[in-house]
Each structure stands twice: as structure tokens, then as C-alpha cells.
Design a protein around this motif. Structure first.
Motif, PDB file in Angstrom:
ATOM      1  N   GLU A   1       0.828  -1.210   0.000  1.00 48.15           N
ATOM      2  CA  GLU A   1       0.000   0.000   0.000  1.00 48.15           C
ATOM      3  C   GLU A   1       0.859   1.255   0.000  1.00 48.15           C
ATOM      4  OE1 GLU A   1      -3.027  -0.022  -0.560  1.00 48.15           O
ATOM      5  OE2 GLU A   1      -3.869  -1.925   0.139  1.00 48.15           O
ATOM      6  N   TYR A   2       2.085   1.175   0.532  1.00 44.92           N
ATOM      7  CA  TYR A   2       3.011   2.304   0.499  1.00 44.92           C
ATOM      8  C   TYR A   2       3.819   2.346  -0.795  1.00 44.92           C
ATOM      9  CZ  TYR A   2       2.263   3.231   5.483  1.00 44.92           C
ATOM     10  OH  TYR A   2       1.712   3.552   6.698  1.00 44.92           O
ATOM     11  N   ALA A   3       3.911   1.209  -1.502  1.00 44.68           N
ATOM     12  CA  ALA A   3       4.766   1.123  -2.687  1.00 44.68           C
ATOM     13  C   ALA A   3       4.437   2.177  -3.752  1.00 44.68           C
ATOM     14  CB  ALA A   3       4.691  -0.287  -3.289  1.00 44.68           C
ATOM     15  N   PRO A   4       3.142   2.488  -4.057  1.00 43.44           N
ATOM     16  CA  PRO A   4       2.878   3.525  -5.070  1.00 43.44           C
ATOM     17  C   PRO A   4       3.503   4.875  -4.736  1.00 43.44           C
ATOM     18  CG  PRO A   4       0.895   2.262  -4.632  1.00 43.44           C
ATOM     19  CD  PRO A   4       1.901   1.837  -3.604  1.00 43.44           C
ATOM     20  N   PHE A   5       3.637   5.210  -3.451  1.00 42.05           N
ATOM     21  CA  PHE A   5       4.256   6.476  -3.077  1.00 42.05           C
ATOM     22  C   PHE A   5       5.768   6.439  -3.278  1.00 42.05           C
ATOM     23  CE2 PHE A   5       0.354   6.093  -0.614  1.00 42.05           C
ATOM     24  CZ  PHE A   5      -0.251   7.318  -0.846  1.00 42.05           C
ATOM     25  N   ILE A   6       6.354   5.266  -3.188  1.00 45.38           N
ATOM     26  CA  ILE A   6       7.807   5.131  -3.337  1.00 45.38           C
ATOM     27  C   ILE A   6       8.200   5.181  -4.810  1.00 45.38           C
ATOM     28  CG2 ILE A   6       9.783   3.606  -2.913  1.00 45.38           C
ATOM     29  CD1 ILE A   6       8.292   2.529  -0.474  1.00 45.38           C
TER      30      ILE A   6
ATOM     31  N   LYS B   1       9.968   2.221   8.599  1.00 44.90           N
ATOM     32  CA  LYS B   1      10.007   3.547   7.997  1.00 44.90           C
ATOM     33  C   LYS B   1       8.965   3.595   6.897  1.00 44.90           C
ATOM     34  CE  LYS B   1      13.326   6.841   5.985  1.00 44.90           C
ATOM     35  NZ  LYS B   1      13.086   7.880   6.986  1.00 44.90           N
ATOM     36  N   ILE B   2       8.267   4.712   6.781  1.00 45.23           N
ATOM     37  CA  ILE B   2       7.254   4.876   5.743  1.00 45.23           C
ATOM     38  C   ILE B   2       7.588   6.126   4.937  1.00 45.23           C
ATOM     39  CG2 ILE B   2       5.510   3.755   7.184  1.00 45.23           C
ATOM     40  CD1 ILE B   2       4.288   6.497   7.679  1.00 45.23           C
ATOM     41  N   PRO B   3       7.103   6.234   3.703  1.00 43.10           N
ATOM     42  CA  PRO B   3       7.347   7.446   2.894  1.00 43.10           C
ATOM     43  C   PRO B   3       6.489   8.606   3.390  1.00 43.10           C
ATOM     44  CG  PRO B   3       5.971   5.903   1.682  1.00 43.10           C
ATOM     45  CD  PRO B   3       6.378   5.201   2.947  1.00 43.10           C
ATOM     46  N   GLU B   4       6.925   9.243   4.457  1.00 36.45           N
ATOM     47  CA  GLU B   4       6.083  10.203   5.167  1.00 36.45           C
ATOM     48  C   GLU B   4       5.698  11.406   4.313  1.00 36.45           C
ATOM     49  OE1 GLU B   4       8.037   9.242   9.551  1.00 36.45           O
ATOM     50  OE2 GLU B   4       8.113  11.273   8.741  1.00 36.45           O
TER      51      GLU B   4
ATOM     52  N   ARG C   1       5.542  11.827   1.030  1.00 32.91           N
ATOM     53  CA  ARG C   1       4.661  11.512  -0.096  1.00 32.91           C
ATOM     54  C   ARG C   1       3.261  11.125   0.355  1.00 32.91           C
ATOM     55  NH1 ARG C   1       6.838  11.914  -5.391  1.00 32.91           N
ATOM     56  NH2 ARG C   1       8.984  12.610  -5.088  1.00 32.91           N
ATOM     57  N   VAL C   2       3.168  10.349   1.430  1.00 33.04           N
ATOM     58  CA  VAL C   2       1.864   9.834   1.837  1.00 33.04           C
ATOM     59  C   VAL C   2       1.018  10.904   2.523  1.00 33.04           C
ATOM     60  CG1 VAL C   2       2.341   9.022   4.182  1.00 33.04           C
ATOM     61  CG2 VAL C   2       0.807   7.698   2.712  1.00 33.04           C
ATOM     62  N   THR C   3       1.663  11.975   3.000  1.00 35.28           N
ATOM     63  CA  THR C   3       0.911  13.022   3.712  1.00 35.28           C
ATOM     64  C   THR C   3       0.685  14.273   2.873  1.00 35.28           C
ATOM     65  OG1 THR C   3       2.977  13.888   4.668  1.00 35.28           O
ATOM     66  CG2 THR C   3       1.765  12.237   5.940  1.00 35.28           C
TER      67      THR C   3
ATOM     68  N   ASN D   1      12.190   8.583  -2.385  1.00 34.13           N
ATOM     69  CA  ASN D   1      10.894   9.041  -1.865  1.00 34.13           C
ATOM     70  C   ASN D   1      10.595   8.507  -0.470  1.00 34.13           C
ATOM     71  OD1 ASN D   1      10.466  10.308  -4.360  1.00 34.13           O
ATOM     72  ND2 ASN D   1       9.542   8.460  -5.210  1.00 34.13           N
ATOM     73  N   MET D   2      11.611   8.270   0.341  1.00 37.39           N
ATOM     74  CA  MET D   2      11.400   7.782   1.703  1.00 37.39           C
ATOM     75  C   MET D   2      11.750   8.852   2.742  1.00 37.39           C
ATOM     76  SD  MET D   2      10.189   4.655   1.815  1.00 37.39           S
ATOM     77  CE  MET D   2      10.654   3.985   3.398  1.00 37.39           C
ATOM     78  N   GLU D   3      11.689  10.112   2.346  1.00 35.73           N
ATOM     79  CA  GLU D   3      12.074  11.189   3.251  1.00 35.73           C
ATOM     80  C   GLU D   3      11.069  11.329   4.398  1.00 35.73           C
ATOM     81  OE1 GLU D   3      11.421  11.609   0.085  1.00 35.73           O
ATOM     82  OE2 GLU D   3      13.308  12.045  -0.959  1.00 35.73           O
TER      83      GLU D   3
END
Length: 384
Positions: free
Chosen positions: A240-245, A283-286, A288-290, A318-320
């Protein structure tokens, strides 16, 4: 005013001896939702009395619908007073016991929706409560660290672990009892007002992404714009996080954020984001996801809960981390760094976060308290 008295007063406003009308054979919630916005629109008058008070409206399926114009409850009381009455009906005997008296966990399971009361206490707002209890057990040697580790790794988050245990084990059903169904079945005229009052008066809590996506995106209710208080604890799997990465534009998470943007009168909103395994290294792609969350309109309190901020060097684009200095409409709350985890089956170990500097780069790694070995950082290509 006692709830029982309120219910009796509500009943007294309705005319006695109303004739029973033929009900539709399709009583599913989906059918009701499709008809809700059209029920009060007159289409064909079956007839009216000489004084024009009693009006029967015919639906498209031929079912008679009484506008209840002779009822003092609808004729004499404005909608604001009726909403106050509904609000009093929702008062329950357990509201004083828990931190949030009108919070309901919403789940879709076994093909239907269920709701259970939130039994979170005020102390559970402390995101470090679980690990402080583990500190006491670690110091005294008395207690079950595995039980607290299970709670620490719960996908319901650090605040609602009591609610999850109620769902897993036997619970008192009386705590979850509501007056929702009895009020919605009084009459068709009252049904829309009652549902709107339920959505406006209660905090809705979702603890799994499947239920939240189904409720707001896949099969949304027409009453969703009436939600005022919302709490989402989303522990998402990596896909579910992969599209943001990878920079993909289509994502189920983005669909959910877009649906939340259509709620124009949110008073309070809390979104807790994490990765499903909730491991020590996570760690999540903060950023991008927000990004899309900055467009949400929240009137009072908007809190975004994120995993702990660790100096993790990630060789993935994109994992900033979310920049704390950046202006945003929400308050960022981070969970405290973990100091307990189950690295080996059946054993919970205490650890510390240590730093290692190489040149101009600083990396962190896990140092176990009982052992001289270190747990390497999976985000690093150059392990130390």
C-alpha cells in the motif's frame, strides 16, 4: 434527564393508532441508502384531508409514505430541537467510565458492519504507557513481558489495545448496546434525521484499512458528510506504500484521502500511520503519503501520528521524513522509539539505539542489553 424519560417523550409526540403500512420486501441497508435522499420528495399524492394536514406520498415502488405533518414532534418542533432530543437519547450508562464516551469502532467482518464501544482510558493517550509497564517488569522480574509485547505490536495502535482485546476475547455485550436501531425504526420520516444525528454525535474509529476504504470509497453512505469526529489507525502493508515510493499516481490510500476531503465539516481528525509489522526497524514514505492530507479541512483538531523519527539512512527514493519545520494544518505526534522487541521467538529483549559515525554520515543500529551482538539496520547497504 434520564434516557428512558427522553424516549417516552419522543414516543408521545407521535399520533396514536397510525395504520400499519405495507413494507417493502427489500430491507437491505443498500436499498435504504439509495432511497434516503428521495424519500421526502413528493412524487404523487395519494390524497389529502380537507384541512391539508395529512399528506401521503407515494414512493416509486408504490409504498405509501406519511409525511407526519399532523405530528406535533415534526410540526411544532424545529429541527434544532429535534436534534437536541436525539442527542439526549444517545446518552448511555457507560459514557462516564471511558475516556471517549461516544466513540465507536467500525468493522466490516463476516459480510456485515459491526460497531463496538471504545473502552480506552485517559491514561492510554500516553503513547509510551506500554513500554513503561515493560520497564517495571524488566526491573522487578515479575510480570509477563510477552503479553505486553503483544500489545506493543498491536495493529490497533498503542491507544486502542484494550479495544482489540475485547474483540478477541469474551466481552460484555451490554457495554456495546445502543439505541440506534430502535430510533431508526420509529418511522421513515424520522430515519434520515436519526442517522444524521448518529454521524454527527459519535466519533467513528477505524482500525483496519479494509474497513475504512470500504466505508468511505468502495460503498460510501450518503450520510458520510455528516461525520464530525474521525479516528483512523492504519497499519498498512508495504504494497500500500509502494505507489508512493515508485511515484505511481493511483493508490487506494490516495482514494481514501480524496474521500475524506469531501467531508466538509470535520471537527476533529486523528490519523495514525504505520507499517503492518510494526517492527523495531520501520520507515514509511512520510512526505509523499501526507501531501494530500494538507488539503483536508478540519475545524478544530487535526493530529497525524507517525512512527518514531530515527536517523535511518534509506537507499530507497521518496522515503524522506516529514519535515517538522514545514507548515501543515495538522499536528505531528511521533511514537517514542522502541526499547523492547521480540527478536527471537518466545523472548522479549530490551535494547538501546546506538549511533555510529562514518565520515559525514551517521547511522543507527540496535544494541541488545543482554548480548554483545548488534542488530543491523535493514535500510543500510553498508552494514556496520
Amino acid at each position: 434527564m434520564a434516557v428512558g424519560n427522553v424516549k417516552s417523550r419522543v414516543r408521545s409526540f407521535f399520533r396514536p393508532g397510525l395504520a400499519k403500512r405495507r413494507r417493502s420486501s427489500n430491507t437491505s441497508s443498500e436499498y435504504e441508502h439509495k432511497k434516503l435522499k428521495n424519500e421526502l420528495t413528493p412524487r404523487a399524492h395519494d390524497g389529502a384531508t380537507d384541512d391539508g394536514i395529512t399528506v401521503a406520498v407515494s414512493d416509486a415502488d408504490g409504498v405509501g409514505f406519511d409525511m407526519q405533518l399532523a405530528s406535533p414532534f415534526f410540526h411544532n418542533l424545529p429541527i434544532e430541537i429535534r436534534r437536541m432530543i436525539y442527542n439526549l437519547v444517545w446518552a448511555g450508562p457507560y459514557d462516564h467510565k471511558y475516556h471517549a464516551g461516544r466513540s465507536r469502532h467500525i468493522h466490516f467482518q463476516d459480510g456485515h458492519w459491526t460497531n463496538t464501544r471504545c473502552v480506552m482510558y485517559e491514561d492510554d493517550e500516553d503513547l509510551d504507557l506500554l513500554q513503561r509497564n515493560m520497564d517495571s517488569i524488566h526491573t522487578s522480574g515479575k510480570g509477563d513481558l510477552l503479553m505486553w509485547q503483544r500489545r506493543l505490536s498491536s495493529t490497533w495502535g498503542s491507544r486502542h489495545w484494550r479495544c482489540e482485546e475485547r474483540m478477541q476475547y469474551e466481552r460484555r455485550k451490554s457495554v456495546d448496546r445502543t439505541n440506534f436501531v430502535s430510533m431508526m425504526l420509529v418511522c421513515k420520516r424520522m430515519f434520515p434525521e436519526v442517522v444524521e444525528s448518529i454521524f454527527e454525535s459519535h466519533q467513528f474509529l477505524f482500525n483496519d484499512f479494509f474497513s475504512a476504504h470500504r466505508f468511505f470509497v468502495y460503498n460510501p453512505s450518503p450520510y458520510i458528510p455528516h461525520i464530525r469526529h474521525l479516528d483512523l489507525s492504519l497499519n498498512l502493508p508495504f504494497h500500500e506504500y509502494a505507489p508512493f515510493i515508485v511515484g505511481a499516481s493511483k493508490s487506494r490510500v490516495r482514494e481514501l484521502w480524496k474521500a475524506l476531503g469531501r467531508i466538509s465539516c470535520l471537527h476533529t481528525l486523528r490519523i495514525s500511520l504505520d507499517i503492518y509489522d510494526r517492527g523495531a526497524w520501520r520507515k514509511i514514505p512520510e512526505q509523499r503519503v501526507t501531501e494530500q492530507l494538507k488539503d483536508l479541512k478540519v475545524l478544530r483538531s487535526f493530529t497525524l501520528e507517525l512512527p518514531p523519527s530515527l536517523p535511518i539512512k534509506a537507499h530507497i527514493p521518496n522515503m524522506e521524513n516529514l519535515d517538522a519545520q514545514e507548515e501543515a494544518p495538522f499536528t505531528v505526534v511521533r511514537r517514542p522509539p522502541l526499547r523492547y522487541w521480540q527478536f527471537a521467538p518466545g523472548e522479549v529483549e530490551r535494547f538501546t539505539w546506538d549511533m555510529h559515525t562514518k565520515g559525514q554520515q551517521t547511522h543507527c543500529f540496535i544494541a541488545l542489553s543482554r548480548d554483545a551482538r548488534n542488530v543491523p539496520n535493514p535500510y543500510l547497504l553498508d552494514f556496520f
